[in-house]
Structures are given as structure tokens and as C-alpha cells.
Scaffold this motif. Structure first.
Motif, mmCIF file in Angstrom:
data_model
loop_
_atom_site.group_PDB
_atom_site.id
_atom_site.type_symbol
_atom_site.label_atom_id
_atom_site.label_comp_id
_atom_site.label_asym_id
_atom_site.label_seq_id
_atom_site.Cartn_x
_atom_site.Cartn_y
_atom_site.Cartn_z
ATOM 1 N N UNK A 121 0.848 -1.197 0.000
ATOM 2 C CA UNK A 121 0.000 0.000 0.000
ATOM 3 C C UNK A 121 0.880 1.242 0.000
ATOM 4 N N UNK A 122 0.330 2.368 -0.518
ATOM 5 C CA UNK A 122 1.110 3.598 -0.435
ATOM 6 C C UNK A 122 1.353 3.985 1.018
ATOM 7 N N UNK A 123 2.516 4.568 1.276
ATOM 8 C CA UNK A 123 2.816 4.983 2.653
ATOM 9 C C UNK A 123 2.441 6.442 2.807
ATOM 10 N N UNK A 124 1.638 6.729 3.795
ATOM 11 C CA UNK A 124 1.171 8.091 4.025
ATOM 12 C C UNK A 124 1.696 8.545 5.370
ATOM 13 N N UNK A 125 2.107 9.795 5.437
ATOM 14 C CA UNK A 125 2.619 10.307 6.695
ATOM 15 C C UNK A 125 1.593 11.255 7.289
ATOM 16 N N UNK A 126 1.124 10.971 8.455
ATOM 17 C CA UNK A 126 0.159 11.842 9.115
ATOM 18 C C UNK A 126 0.799 12.532 10.295
ATOM 19 N N UNK A 127 -0.040 13.143 11.133
ATOM 20 C CA UNK A 127 0.498 13.845 12.293
ATOM 21 C C UNK A 127 1.010 12.841 13.322
ATOM 22 N N UNK A 128 0.490 11.618 13.287
ATOM 23 C CA UNK A 128 1.025 10.585 14.165
ATOM 24 C C UNK A 128 1.339 9.360 13.318
ATOM 25 N N UNK A 129 2.415 8.658 13.618
ATOM 26 C CA UNK A 129 2.783 7.489 12.820
ATOM 27 C C UNK A 129 1.720 6.391 12.916
ATOM 28 N N UNK A 130 1.471 5.727 11.837
ATOM 29 C CA UNK A 130 0.446 4.692 11.832
ATOM 30 C C UNK A 130 1.109 3.328 11.696
ATOM 31 N N UNK A 132 0.199 0.734 10.066
ATOM 32 C CA UNK A 132 0.247 0.193 8.706
ATOM 33 C C UNK A 132 1.362 0.845 7.891
ATOM 34 N N UNK A 133 1.593 2.147 8.138
ATOM 35 C CA UNK A 133 2.665 2.822 7.412
ATOM 36 C C UNK A 133 4.022 2.189 7.747
ATOM 37 N N UNK A 134 4.236 1.894 9.025
ATOM 38 C CA UNK A 134 5.516 1.288 9.437
ATOM 39 C C UNK A 134 5.660 -0.092 8.800
ATOM 40 N N UNK A 135 4.557 -0.839 8.779
ATOM 41 C CA UNK A 135 4.607 -2.191 8.180
ATOM 42 C C UNK A 135 4.954 -2.086 6.698
ATOM 43 N N UNK A 142 11.912 -4.491 1.864
ATOM 44 C CA UNK A 142 12.200 -5.928 1.944
ATOM 45 C C UNK A 142 12.813 -6.316 3.284
ATOM 46 N N UNK A 143 12.471 -5.553 4.315
ATOM 47 C CA UNK A 143 12.873 -5.920 5.669
ATOM 48 C C UNK A 143 11.738 -6.798 6.223
ATOM 49 N N UNK A 144 11.695 -8.043 5.739
ATOM 50 C CA UNK A 144 10.545 -8.896 6.025
ATOM 51 C C UNK A 144 10.456 -9.290 7.498
ATOM 52 N N UNK A 145 11.611 -9.371 8.160
ATOM 53 C CA UNK A 145 11.599 -9.719 9.591
ATOM 54 C C UNK A 145 10.841 -8.666 10.381
ATOM 55 N N UNK A 146 11.200 -7.379 10.156
ATOM 56 C CA UNK A 146 10.524 -6.292 10.876
ATOM 57 C C UNK A 146 9.046 -6.250 10.505
ATOM 58 N N UNK A 147 8.774 -6.336 9.198
ATOM 59 C CA UNK A 147 7.379 -6.274 8.742
ATOM 60 C C UNK A 147 6.557 -7.374 9.402
ATOM 61 N N UNK A 148 7.152 -8.558 9.482
ATOM 62 C CA UNK A 148 6.434 -9.699 10.046
ATOM 63 C C UNK A 148 6.139 -9.498 11.536
ATOM 64 N N UNK A 149 7.149 -8.995 12.292
ATOM 65 C CA UNK A 149 6.864 -8.819 13.728
ATOM 66 C C UNK A 149 5.867 -7.691 13.966
ATOM 67 N N UNK A 150 5.946 -6.622 13.146
ATOM 68 C CA UNK A 150 4.959 -5.537 13.291
ATOM 69 C C UNK A 150 3.549 -6.043 12.964
ATOM 70 N N UNK A 151 3.480 -6.866 11.917
ATOM 71 C CA UNK A 151 2.170 -7.427 11.530
ATOM 72 C C UNK A 151 1.617 -8.330 12.633
#
Lengths: 244, 187
Positions: A121-130, A132-135, A142-151
Motif C-alpha cells: 500500500x502507499x505509505x502516508x505520513x500523518x500527524x502521528x505514525x500509523x 500500517x505505514x511502518x509495516x 524488503x525488511x521482512x523480519x521487521x514487517x512480520x513482527x509488526x504485523x
């Protein structure tokens, strides 16, 4: 905003932009808006949301009209040009060649060839970090380890979220393969916007496991969903499967 | 009641627009080929845009004052689409010959508007994905699939159109709250 506690301010904003106020209420609202920049900002956000929804509606209708053309093109007797017979002859010869020429397609090779690469998904920056954006940031880098733990953490908080379920499936597919991905794809509900892509993922998994019947069934469902990204690919794959 | 140009509303379904398109497409393609010598594909594209324009106008309630049939309206808009495209092509050829490398300002402006519209749509698409499935579904049924409130109520198993409308209101409020908090930054 909780479901049981609708925001009365936004409720008025929605009625204003949806033109549901009577004249007196509208005049009052416009006066209030002139003195209140944050109310103007809310109205602007509401107009953008509705404009965006309508543009998405136009996109969907445009795709449906294109599908109507594709159906006519595929229907017998559609062409009325004077080259009809010549075209029919070419098609007949092409069809014969299609069936007679031996193919080297295997289920695994087809699954590789028709692999769908999820762009994220497109990454959007708001007033507070979201979350889904971090994921998505991690996924796109392609940092799949981080993405996986965040998910995993996000899914613990919101286990029924179909966006999270689908992307967990995508990540598992890329890192560990189908055995880990299928359960996540299967959880994505048929009404989800990700249903077609999850269905396509399941079809490829079935194909890799050599279950052609299940793969075909999944692909037919994906074709019927009319997703502009994966349905044409599913249709093409079904045709290739018919040759095996 | 069968929709006419004057009583088309937001709730007219996509299926109806699709049927309208397939009913008149063939006649428009033949007419466009005779009048302007355009290929079938170009004529179909122009006629699709004519149906999209009709759909867009119906959302804004802009059609009530027009006094012509749906077919006449679609042919007129489709013809304008064809002529605009032909003008753009001619202009591009002229520019190519006379002003190498200088962009057409009018086209650039249209391009920017289109990009803004696409960016807004993308923002909303992403925020939609963050809503609960029920909220998302009611907005999809109404705005993306063009269902009226009765059809939305039926699809969601709700008691009646008023309940569906209330649900749509709440879902829209939640979407607006998400849109409000976001500023787009392309990665």
C-alpha cells in the motif's frame, strides 16, 4: 472515534457536504464555518473523502464497461467486418495449433510464471505514525523480519483486520512459502477488498501443490470478482491450465 | 421507474450504466466511424468516457435542467470526447513541429488536476482499507457500486433504508476522521 459515539460535529459536516440540511440550517452552518477555520478544515476533509470515493466509483464503472467490451469481443458472432471469414479461418488454425502443439507447462512452472508480486500500500505520513505505514515501509524495503513482527503485533490487537490478514499471508508466502501463507489468505473474507488477491494467492498455492482442480476453482472465483489487477491474470492462467 | 436523463440519481446502479453502454455502443461506434473515420477502439473509449461523464453528473445532480434523451446526451458527450482527442493530437503534432520540447500548458494543467484527483482517490483507498469491514462495505456499496439505500440495506441484512443511511453516515464520519489526519507524502 468509537462506533457507539458518533462525533456530532462530523455528523453536521457530513449532512452539509451531502446537501442534507434545510436552508436555515445551511445558512447557520456557513456562518459558523466563516468564523471557524477548523470547521472549514473538516468540511474540506469531508469533500476530499467523498470526492475520492466517487473517483473510485468511476474507476470501478470504467472497468465494468471495459469488461463489457471484453465479453462482446469474446462472444461468438461479435465481429461484423467483411474479414469475418478470414478471421474465423485464422482463429480455427490458431486453435488447432493451440491444441496440437505439445506444451511443456507444469503446474510449478505456471505458478512461477504467473506469480503476483504485491507492491504494497502507499505509505502516508500523518500527524502521528500509523502502524500500517511502518509495516509497509518495512515491506517495501524488503525488511521482512521487521514487517512480520509488526504485523504479528498488529494482528494481536486487531485479529479480524483483513488488511493485516492479507499482508501476513503475502509475507509468509515470500519468506516461508505456501504452507504458512494459506491459512492467512483463507482468513480474508470474501467481502474484503483484498479477497481477489488472497484468492489468487490460494490458487497459486494449490497449483504448486499440484491440486489443479482446486486451483481452477479458486481462479474462477478471482475472475468473477473483476479485480483489475489480478482477474485478467487469473483468466490467462486458467487458459494455460486447460492445456495441461 | 426507468431512469431518464432528468431523474438519474446517485443511487442508479452500475449495472444500469453498463446496460446503457452496451445498448448504444454499437450505434455510436458506427456513427463515429462514418463521421470522423475513427477506429472502433477509439470510438468505444470515447463512448465509455461519455457514460462516465453521465455518471459523474448524476452524482452532482447536474442533469435535471437538460431537455434531451439519454441517447442524444451520450452521443453529444461522446462526440465532444472524440473531437477533444483529435484536437489534442493535432496540437501535439503542431507543437512537435514548431516548439520542440515546450509542454502544452493546457494539457499540463489537466494532467495536474488528474494527478490530484488520483492522489485523493489513492488516499481514500488506503484509508478505506483501515476501516472495519462493515464500515468499508457500506461505503463501497453506496459510493463504489452505486447501490441505492434500499439495495444497501438488503445487501447488509439491515432492517430498512433509514438504518442503512445511518450506518453509511457513521462510516463516512470515521473515514473523514482518517482522511483529516493524513497528509499525503509519496514514498
Amino acid at each position: 472515534m468509537k462506533e457507539e459515539e458518533p462525533d456530532p460535529r462530523l455528523e453536521r459536516v457530513v449532512r452539509f457536504v451531502e446537501d442534507e440540511m434545510d436552508t436555515a440550517e445551511r445558512v447557520d452552518f456557513e456562518k459558523e464555518m466563516a468564523d471557524d477555520p477548523s470547521l472549514r478544515s473538516d468540511v474540506d476533509a469531508a469533500r476530499r473523502a467523498i470526492e475520492g470515493l466517487r473517483t473510485l466509483g468511476e474507476e470501478r464503472l470504467r472497468q465494468e464497461l471495459k469488461n463489457a467490451d471484453a465479453e462482446v469481443a469474446g462472444a461468438p458472432g461479435a465481429s461484423r467486418t467483411r474479414w469475418w471469414w478470414a478471421a474465423a479461418a485464422v482463429l480455427l488454425l490458431g486453435g488447432l495449433a493451440w491444441w496440437l502443439v505439445p506444451t511443456r507447462d507444469t503446474p510449478q512452472a505456471l505458478a512461477d510464471e504467473f506469480r503476483w508480486s504485491e507492491p504494497g500500500l502507499p505509505v502516508l505520513m500523518g500527524t502521528s505514525p500509523r502502524a500500517m505505514d511502518a509495516i509497509m515501509n518495512a515491506y517495501k524495503q524488503e525488511d521482512f523480519g521487521t514487517a512480520n513482527s509488526l504485523l504479528a503485533a498488529a494482528l494481536e490487537r486487531d485479529p479480524r483486520n483483513d488488511t493485516l490478514q492479507y499482508f501476513r499471508g503475502v509475507l509468509q508466502d515470500r519468506v516461508n512459502g505456501c504452507a504458512s501463507a494459506e491459512a492467512w489468505y483463507a482468513q480474508v473474507h470474501t467481502t474484503s477488498v483484498f479477497a481477489s488477491k488472497a484468492g489468487y494467492g490460494l490458487a497459486l498455492c494449490a497449483l504448486k501443490q499440484g491440486d489443479l482442480s482446486l486451483a481452477r476453482e479458486q481462479l474462477r472465483r478471482v475472475v468473477a470478482m473483476g479485480d483489475p489487477q489480478v482477474s485478467p491474470q487469473a483468466r490467462a492462467l486458467l487458459l494455460r491450465l486447460d492445456k495441461i | 421507474m426507468e431512469p431518464t436523463l432528468q431523474n438519474l440519481t446517485l443511487g442508479t446502479s452500475h449495472a444500469w450504466y453498463r446496460a446503457l453502454y452496451t445498448e448504444h455502443r454499437g450505434a455510436f461506434v458506427q456513427w463515429a466511424a462514418r463521421q470522423y473515420g475513427v477506429r472502433e477502439e477509439e470510438a468505444r473509449d470515447a463512448f465509455q468516457e461519455a457514460v462516465i461523464v453521465l455518471y459523474r453528473k448524476a452524482q452532482g445532480d447536474d442533469l435535471a435542467s437538460l431537455n434531451c434523451s439519454l441517447r442524444t446526451y451520450l452521443f453529444a458527450v461522446g462526440r465532444n470526447q472524440l473531437l477533444s482527442r483529435m484536437r489534442v493530437l493535432r496540437k501535439q503534432e503542431d507543437l512537435h513541429e514548431e516548439f520542440h520540447g515546450i509542454p502544452d500548458e493546457a494539457l499540463a494543467t489537466n494532467g495536474m488536476e488528474r494527478q490530484e484527483k488520483e492522489a485523493t482517490a489513492e488516499l481514500v483507498r488506503q484509508r478505506l482499507a483501515e476501516l472495519k469491514p462493515d464500515d468499508r462495505r457500506v461505503l463501497e456499496l453506496y459510493y463504489l457500486e452505486g447501490k441505492d439505500m434500499d439495495a444497501v440495506a438488503e445487501a447488509l441484512g439491515l432492517k430498512n433504508r433509514n438504518v442503512a443511511k445511518k450506518k453509511k453516515h457513521f462510516a463516512l464520519q470515521r473515514l473523514i476522521a482518517l482522511v483529516r489526519s493524513a497528509k499525503m507524502l509519496l514514498l
